[in-house]
Motif scaffolding. Structure first.
Motif, PDB file in Angstrom:
ATOM      1  N   LYS A 176     -12.266  10.335   7.159  1.00  0.00           N
ATOM      2  CA  LYS A 176     -13.486  10.744   7.928  1.00  0.00           C
ATOM      3  C   LYS A 176     -13.835  11.961   7.190  1.00  0.00           C
ATOM      4  CE  LYS A 176     -14.273   8.854  11.968  1.00  0.00           C
ATOM      5  NZ  LYS A 176     -15.677   8.202  12.033  1.00  0.00           N
ATOM      6  N   LEU A 177     -12.795  12.832   6.529  1.00  0.00           N
ATOM      7  CA  LEU A 177     -13.302  13.892   5.695  1.00  0.00           C
ATOM      8  C   LEU A 177     -14.278  13.873   4.389  1.00  0.00           C
ATOM      9  CD1 LEU A 177      -9.766  15.508   5.343  1.00  0.00           C
ATOM     10  CD2 LEU A 177     -11.597  16.265   6.790  1.00  0.00           C
ATOM     11  N   THR A 178     -14.519  12.267   4.142  1.00  0.00           N
ATOM     12  CA  THR A 178     -15.213  11.984   2.842  1.00  0.00           C
ATOM     13  C   THR A 178     -16.221  11.054   2.781  1.00  0.00           C
ATOM     14  OG1 THR A 178     -13.545  10.560   2.219  1.00  0.00           O
ATOM     15  CG2 THR A 178     -13.241  12.708   1.184  1.00  0.00           C
ATOM     16  N   GLY A 179     -16.617  10.904   4.318  1.00  0.00           N
ATOM     17  CA  GLY A 179     -17.835  10.156   4.598  1.00  0.00           C
ATOM     18  C   GLY A 179     -17.065   8.450   4.751  1.00  0.00           C
ATOM     19  N   GLY A 180     -15.896   8.258   4.822  1.00  0.00           N
ATOM     20  CA  GLY A 180     -15.509   6.927   4.566  1.00  0.00           C
ATOM     21  C   GLY A 180     -14.819   6.695   3.340  1.00  0.00           C
ATOM     22  N   VAL A 181     -15.096   7.152   2.349  1.00  0.00           N
ATOM     23  CA  VAL A 181     -14.720   6.932   0.922  1.00  0.00           C
ATOM     24  C   VAL A 181     -12.992   7.401   0.834  1.00  0.00           C
ATOM     25  CG1 VAL A 181     -14.899   7.318  -1.574  1.00  0.00           C
ATOM     26  CG2 VAL A 181     -16.713   7.023  -0.268  1.00  0.00           C
ATOM     27  N   HIS A 182     -12.324   6.390   0.188  1.00  0.00           N
ATOM     28  CA  HIS A 182     -10.940   6.735   0.168  1.00  0.00           C
ATOM     29  C   HIS A 182     -10.359   5.757  -0.915  1.00  0.00           C
ATOM     30  CE1 HIS A 182     -10.847   3.738   3.275  1.00  0.00           C
ATOM     31  NE2 HIS A 182      -9.727   3.221   2.809  1.00  0.00           N
ATOM     32  N   PHE A 183      -9.126   6.190  -1.429  1.00  0.00           N
ATOM     33  CA  PHE A 183      -8.394   5.409  -2.422  1.00  0.00           C
ATOM     34  C   PHE A 183      -6.986   4.989  -2.023  1.00  0.00           C
ATOM     35  CE2 PHE A 183     -10.939   8.487  -4.407  1.00  0.00           C
ATOM     36  CZ  PHE A 183     -11.541   7.824  -5.417  1.00  0.00           C
ATOM     37  N   HIS A 184      -6.539   3.821  -2.206  1.00  0.00           N
ATOM     38  CA  HIS A 184      -5.288   3.345  -1.946  1.00  0.00           C
ATOM     39  C   HIS A 184      -4.571   3.090  -3.302  1.00  0.00           C
ATOM     40  CE1 HIS A 184      -5.376   3.127   2.380  1.00  0.00           C
ATOM     41  NE2 HIS A 184      -6.562   2.375   2.296  1.00  0.00           N
ATOM     42  N   ILE A 241       0.750  -1.166   0.132  1.00  0.00           N
ATOM     43  CA  ILE A 241      -0.016  -0.072   0.015  1.00  0.00           C
ATOM     44  C   ILE A 241       0.716   1.331  -0.075  1.00  0.00           C
ATOM     45  CG2 ILE A 241      -1.892   1.157   1.361  1.00  0.00           C
ATOM     46  CD1 ILE A 241      -2.298  -1.752   2.676  1.00  0.00           C
ATOM     47  N   LEU A 242       0.910   1.781  -0.874  1.00  0.00           N
ATOM     48  CA  LEU A 242       1.874   3.002  -1.301  1.00  0.00           C
ATOM     49  C   LEU A 242       1.095   4.300  -0.480  1.00  0.00           C
ATOM     50  CD1 LEU A 242       2.809   2.843  -4.835  1.00  0.00           C
ATOM     51  CD2 LEU A 242       3.905   1.767  -2.889  1.00  0.00           C
ATOM     52  N   ASP A 243      -0.276   4.852  -0.547  1.00  0.00           N
ATOM     53  CA  ASP A 243      -0.790   6.056  -0.150  1.00  0.00           C
ATOM     54  C   ASP A 243      -2.204   5.596   0.294  1.00  0.00           C
ATOM     55  OD1 ASP A 243      -1.993   5.931  -2.570  1.00  0.00           O
ATOM     56  OD2 ASP A 243      -1.070   7.457  -3.473  1.00  0.00           O
ATOM     57  N   VAL A 244      -2.804   6.755   0.572  1.00  0.00           N
ATOM     58  CA  VAL A 244      -4.221   6.858   0.822  1.00  0.00           C
ATOM     59  C   VAL A 244      -4.688   8.084   0.238  1.00  0.00           C
ATOM     60  CG1 VAL A 244      -4.034   7.807   3.469  1.00  0.00           C
ATOM     61  CG2 VAL A 244      -6.404   6.699   2.578  1.00  0.00           C
ATOM     62  N   VAL A 245      -5.543   8.347  -0.310  1.00  0.00           N
ATOM     63  CA  VAL A 245      -6.058   9.662  -1.036  1.00  0.00           C
ATOM     64  C   VAL A 245      -7.433   9.520  -0.980  1.00  0.00           C
ATOM     65  CG1 VAL A 245      -5.981  10.719  -3.261  1.00  0.00           C
ATOM     66  CG2 VAL A 245      -4.209   9.193  -2.845  1.00  0.00           C
ATOM     67  N   VAL A 246      -8.009  11.041  -0.523  1.00  0.00           N
ATOM     68  CA  VAL A 246      -9.317  11.235  -0.609  1.00  0.00           C
ATOM     69  C   VAL A 246      -9.578  12.563  -1.568  1.00  0.00           C
ATOM     70  CG1 VAL A 246     -10.007  10.702   1.818  1.00  0.00           C
ATOM     71  CG2 VAL A 246      -9.047  12.860   1.529  1.00  0.00           C
TER      72      VAL A 246
END
Length: 172
Positions: free
Chosen positions: A139-147, A97-102
């Motif tokens: 938390k900033l996006t209602g739980g939606v994120h990218f890895h 896992i390189l990152d987390v993006v919102v």
């Protein structure tokens, strides 16, 4: 130690280390404050040095041109208590896992380097979130994120997608 010499030494230290080096460690080695290191890192980044700041410290990112390494971005959503399971699912399948993006409505894209290679890395990340009582970025996006995940081949990435989908984390 003069600033240019110190920054050159920071690059040397990060180049020699395979694991992240904390700002506090660098400050101790170089005999300066952690704030000086933070400023030096900012200056180095401004001169196109690709230094990643992770939750474990700084890493000098050197692009490896390995045609066998494949990357894919997964869009996911889960509850806070499922963070560790999500991360473990990815690394157990052979992913890194390189990152987390919102994608924030006001601030746009916010990305943070994670560099999670193993269950131990995943556990350390979750422990840091708990220790510092921080809120996950999702938390900033209602739980939606990218890895962004990398793996040795497309089959591994496909397996990761399948497992995330089975657990209800994957968003299509």
């Amino acid at each position: 130690m003069e600033g240019d010499v110190r920054r050159k030494k920071i690059i040397e230290i990060l180049h020699e280390e395979s694991l992240p080096v904390s700002g506090t460690e660098l400050a101790g080695i170089l005999g300066v404050s952690r704030q000086v290191i933070v400023q030096d890192i900012a200056l180095l980044r401004a001169t196109d040095k690709n230094i990643l700041s992770t939750n474990k410290g700084y890493i000098l990112f050197v692009e490896v041109s390995d045609d066998n390494i494949k990357k894919r971005t997964f869009k996911v959503k889960h509850k806070d208590e499922e963070i560790l399971d999500e991360l473990n699912t990815i690394v157990d399948c052979g992913g890194r896992i390189l990152d987390v993006v919102v994608e924030h409505d006001i601030y746009g894209q916010i990305a943070v380097d994670l560099i999670i290679n193993s269950r131990a890395d995943a556990e350390a990340f979750v422990q840091q979130v708990e220790k510092y009582e921080t809120k996950p970025l999702n938390k900033l996006t209602g739980g939606v994120h990218f890895h962004t995940v990398e793996a040795g081949d497309e089959e591994i990435l496909n397996r990761i997608g399948e497992e995330l989908e089975k657990k209800g984390y994957l968003i299509n």
